[in-house]
Design an enzyme around this catalytic site. Structure first.
Site, PDB file in Angstrom:
ATOM      1  N   GLY A  58       0.845  -1.198   0.000  1.00 26.49           N
ATOM      2  CA  GLY A  58       0.000   0.000   0.000  1.00 26.49           C
ATOM      3  C   GLY A  58       0.874   1.239   0.000  1.00 26.49           C
ATOM      4  O   GLY A  58       1.780   1.362   0.809  1.00 26.49           O
ATOM      5  N   ARG A  73       0.660  -5.023  -5.038  1.00 26.61           N
ATOM      6  CA  ARG A  73       0.676  -6.180  -4.144  1.00 26.61           C
ATOM      7  C   ARG A  73       0.844  -7.368  -5.089  1.00 26.61           C
ATOM      8  O   ARG A  73      -0.015  -7.620  -5.920  1.00 26.61           O
ATOM      9  CB  ARG A  73      -0.624  -6.273  -3.359  1.00 26.61           C
ATOM     10  CG  ARG A  73      -0.908  -5.028  -2.484  1.00 26.61           C
ATOM     11  CD  ARG A  73      -1.833  -5.351  -1.348  1.00 26.61           C
ATOM     12  NE  ARG A  73      -2.313  -4.156  -0.663  1.00 26.61           N
ATOM     13  CZ  ARG A  73      -1.716  -3.599   0.394  1.00 26.61           C
ATOM     14  NH1 ARG A  73      -0.595  -4.100   0.853  1.00 26.61           N
ATOM     15  NH2 ARG A  73      -2.237  -2.539   0.981  1.00 26.61           N
ATOM     16  N   ASP A 131       4.725  -4.197   6.158  1.00 26.51           N
ATOM     17  CA  ASP A 131       5.014  -5.532   6.700  1.00 26.51           C
ATOM     18  C   ASP A 131       5.051  -6.642   5.644  1.00 26.51           C
ATOM     19  O   ASP A 131       5.973  -7.458   5.631  1.00 26.51           O
ATOM     20  CB  ASP A 131       4.060  -5.888   7.843  1.00 26.51           C
ATOM     21  CG  ASP A 131       2.595  -5.783   7.462  1.00 26.51           C
ATOM     22  OD1 ASP A 131       2.300  -5.273   6.370  1.00 26.51           O
ATOM     23  OD2 ASP A 131       1.751  -6.211   8.269  1.00 26.51           O
ATOM     24  N   THR A 158       4.287   2.998   5.675  1.00 25.63           N
ATOM     25  CA  THR A 158       2.904   2.534   5.686  1.00 25.63           C
ATOM     26  C   THR A 158       2.097   3.473   6.572  1.00 25.63           C
ATOM     27  O   THR A 158       2.592   3.898   7.627  1.00 25.63           O
ATOM     28  CB  THR A 158       2.772   1.091   6.229  1.00 25.63           C
ATOM     29  OG1 THR A 158       1.405   0.858   6.607  1.00 25.63           O
ATOM     30  CG2 THR A 158       3.623   0.819   7.454  1.00 25.63           C
ATOM     31  N   ASP A 208      -0.232   2.662   8.349  1.00 26.33           N
ATOM     32  CA  ASP A 208      -0.708   1.941   9.547  1.00 26.33           C
ATOM     33  C   ASP A 208       0.206   2.101  10.762  1.00 26.33           C
ATOM     34  O   ASP A 208      -0.199   1.812  11.881  1.00 26.33           O
ATOM     35  CB  ASP A 208      -0.839   0.440   9.245  1.00 26.33           C
ATOM     36  CG  ASP A 208      -2.009   0.139   8.332  1.00 26.33           C
ATOM     37  OD1 ASP A 208      -2.787   1.070   8.044  1.00 26.33           O
ATOM     38  OD2 ASP A 208      -2.154  -1.019   7.901  1.00 26.33           O
ATOM     39  N   ASP A 268       2.563   0.210  11.762  1.00 24.11           N
ATOM     40  CA  ASP A 268       2.561  -1.049  12.516  1.00 24.11           C
ATOM     41  C   ASP A 268       3.874  -1.831  12.430  1.00 24.11           C
ATOM     42  O   ASP A 268       3.882  -3.036  12.650  1.00 24.11           O
ATOM     43  CB  ASP A 268       1.383  -1.938  12.056  1.00 24.11           C
ATOM     44  CG  ASP A 268       1.410  -2.225  10.572  1.00 24.11           C
ATOM     45  OD1 ASP A 268       2.250  -1.637   9.860  1.00 24.11           O
ATOM     46  OD2 ASP A 268       0.600  -3.042  10.117  1.00 24.11           O
ATOM     47  N   ARG A 292      -5.805  -2.369   9.377  1.00 29.05           N
ATOM     48  CA  ARG A 292      -6.299  -3.748   9.324  1.00 29.05           C
ATOM     49  C   ARG A 292      -5.957  -4.488  10.617  1.00 29.05           C
ATOM     50  O   ARG A 292      -6.775  -5.179  11.178  1.00 29.05           O
ATOM     51  CB  ARG A 292      -5.639  -4.440   8.132  1.00 29.05           C
ATOM     52  CG  ARG A 292      -6.450  -5.512   7.523  1.00 29.05           C
ATOM     53  CD  ARG A 292      -5.852  -5.993   6.226  1.00 29.05           C
ATOM     54  NE  ARG A 292      -4.497  -5.486   5.980  1.00 29.05           N
ATOM     55  CZ  ARG A 292      -3.952  -5.372   4.793  1.00 29.05           C
ATOM     56  NH1 ARG A 292      -4.616  -5.699   3.733  1.00 29.05           N
ATOM     57  NH2 ARG A 292      -2.716  -4.939   4.636  1.00 29.05           N
TER      58      ARG A 292
HETATM   59  O1  F6P Z   1      -1.340   0.081   3.487  1.00 30.45           O
HETATM   60  C1  F6P Z   1      -2.065  -0.186   4.585  1.00 30.45           C
HETATM   61  C2  F6P Z   1      -3.534  -0.204   4.251  1.00 30.45           C
HETATM   62  O2  F6P Z   1      -3.955   1.081   3.842  1.00 30.45           O
HETATM   63  C3  F6P Z   1      -4.395  -0.721   5.378  1.00 30.45           C
HETATM   64  O3  F6P Z   1      -4.701   0.243   6.345  1.00 30.45           O
HETATM   65  C4  F6P Z   1      -5.586  -1.239   4.638  1.00 30.45           C
HETATM   66  O4  F6P Z   1      -6.209  -2.255   5.374  1.00 30.45           O
HETATM   67  C5  F6P Z   1      -4.989  -1.774   3.369  1.00 30.45           C
HETATM   68  O5  F6P Z   1      -3.778  -1.094   3.177  1.00 30.45           O
HETATM   69  C6  F6P Z   1      -5.847  -1.625   2.138  1.00 30.45           C
HETATM   70  O6  F6P Z   1      -5.172  -2.203   1.077  1.00 30.45           O
HETATM   71  P1  F6P Z   1      -5.625  -2.117  -0.442  1.00 30.45           P
HETATM   72  O7  F6P Z   1      -5.367  -0.722  -0.906  1.00 30.45           O
HETATM   73  O8  F6P Z   1      -4.765  -3.112  -1.140  1.00 30.45           O
HETATM   74  O9  F6P Z   1      -7.081  -2.443  -0.476  1.00 30.45           O
END
Ligand code: F6P
Length: 322
Positions: free
Chosen positions: A11, A72, A103, A126, A128, A130, A172
């Protein structure tokens, strides 16, 4: 001349461009050649790269997203995928790979490093926040401010109608955004993945708040909270709070966009430079972070897969202040 590869992965987060800029400019100063991969691990597997220099990263420090693009990548989760990536690196004589990501990206990077003896350095980016080994990750501060601005706006309309709002923020597995935006936005209740959310306690806390005849009430819920997020929570609360006009607002990906705050730009600049210095000093399989305002090097495998401590004092504070 030694070569460093760099990519952004997972992300995106505001400040990734500032980190990329710092990597390129520091690498140039330190006498490394630098090769940038597009679309994260996908581009690494496909050999989608170009050599870059200081002028290629002009005018990007203020930009959100990532000019390198991100992805991803399912193929990189397989041994075959990582073997293809390692072959590209070896063919191009790239001995060091800098991964700007979170992560999942560090997990993949660790496997690549272990399976193919490649030097991998992580830069934590990130929203998050985390990752263990850095007080803050790149993009977190910007996301916080974006979410706080949105919450302020929601409060205006909530107040105009005397409504109860459930606002869902990203996270998440981690409640950092929820906790700090909840405090900054004066939320009546904050729900996090790190603390058990007993639905009866939620009902009783909300009842306490609402019987004080507040004009508006706001619950901030992390998407990973065990209630299942704001929508599911609203279903559980609807019957008990039918006399209030409950509304749900999921902030979603707006939290990932926008130009980075000053704090994120400075963090990204420091960590980008630190990653190159770490390579120069012979480090491998590590993440560069900042702890107590000092650069800290942590083994990459220690940075992901476990819960980073949140500050429970802040959660208590939010209860006192609501
Ligand atoms: O990068 C972290 C994040 O934004 C999380 O907070 C969220 O759950 C996830 O990515 C969403 O991912 P995507 O954009 O692949 O749906």
């Amino acid at each position: 001349m030694k070569t460093i590869g760099v990519l952004t992965s997972g992300g995106d987060s505001p400040g990734m461009n500032a980190a990329f800029r710092a990597v390129v400019r520091t690498a140039f100063t330190e006498g490394f050649e630098i090769v940038a991969f597009r679309h994260g691990f996908k581009g690494l597997i496909e050999g989608n790269f170009k050599k870059v220099g200081p002028t290629d990263v002009s005018n990007i420090i203020q930009r959100g997203g990532t000019i390198l693009k991100s992805a991803r990548c399912d193929e990189f989760r397989t041994e075959e995928g990582r073997a293809k990536a390692a072959e590209v690196l070896k063919d191009e004589g790239i001995e060091n790979l800098i991964i700007i990501g979170g992560d999942g990206s560090f997990q993949g990077g660790t496997l690549l490093a272990n399976e193919h003896d490649i030097s991998v350095i992580g830069i934590p980016a990130t929203i998050d926040n985390d990752l263990v080994g850095s007080d803050e990750t790149i993009g977190y501060d910007t996301a916080l401010n974006t979410a706080m601005d949105a919450i302020d706006k929601i409060r205006d309309t909530a107040d105009a109608h005397d409504r109860l709002f459930l606002v869902e923020v990203m996270g998440r597995d981690a409640g950092f955004i929820a906790l700090e935006t909840g405090i900054a936005g004066g939320a009546e209740l904050i729900l996090l993945p790190e603390s058990m959310t007993n639905i009866d306690e939620v009902r009783s806390s909300l009842n306490d708040v609402l019987k004080e005849q507040r004009r508006s009430s706001l619950v901030v819920v992390a998407e990973g909270d065990e209630t299942g997020g704001a929508l599911k929570l609203s279903e559980k609360l609807r019957d008990d709070f039918s006399k209030y006009e409950m509304r749900v607002c999921i902030l979603g990906h707006v939290q990932r966009g926008g130009g980075p705050t000053a704090r994120d730009r400075v963090l990204a600049s420091r960590l980008g430079a630190a990653a190159v210095k770490a390579i120069k000093d012979g480090h491998s399989k590590v993440m560069v972070g900042i702890v107590n305002n000092r650069i800290k090097i942590t083994p990459l495998k220690m940075t992901f897969g476990k819960r980073k401590d949140i500050n429970f004092e802040l959660l208590e504070l939010s209860k006192t202040l609501r």
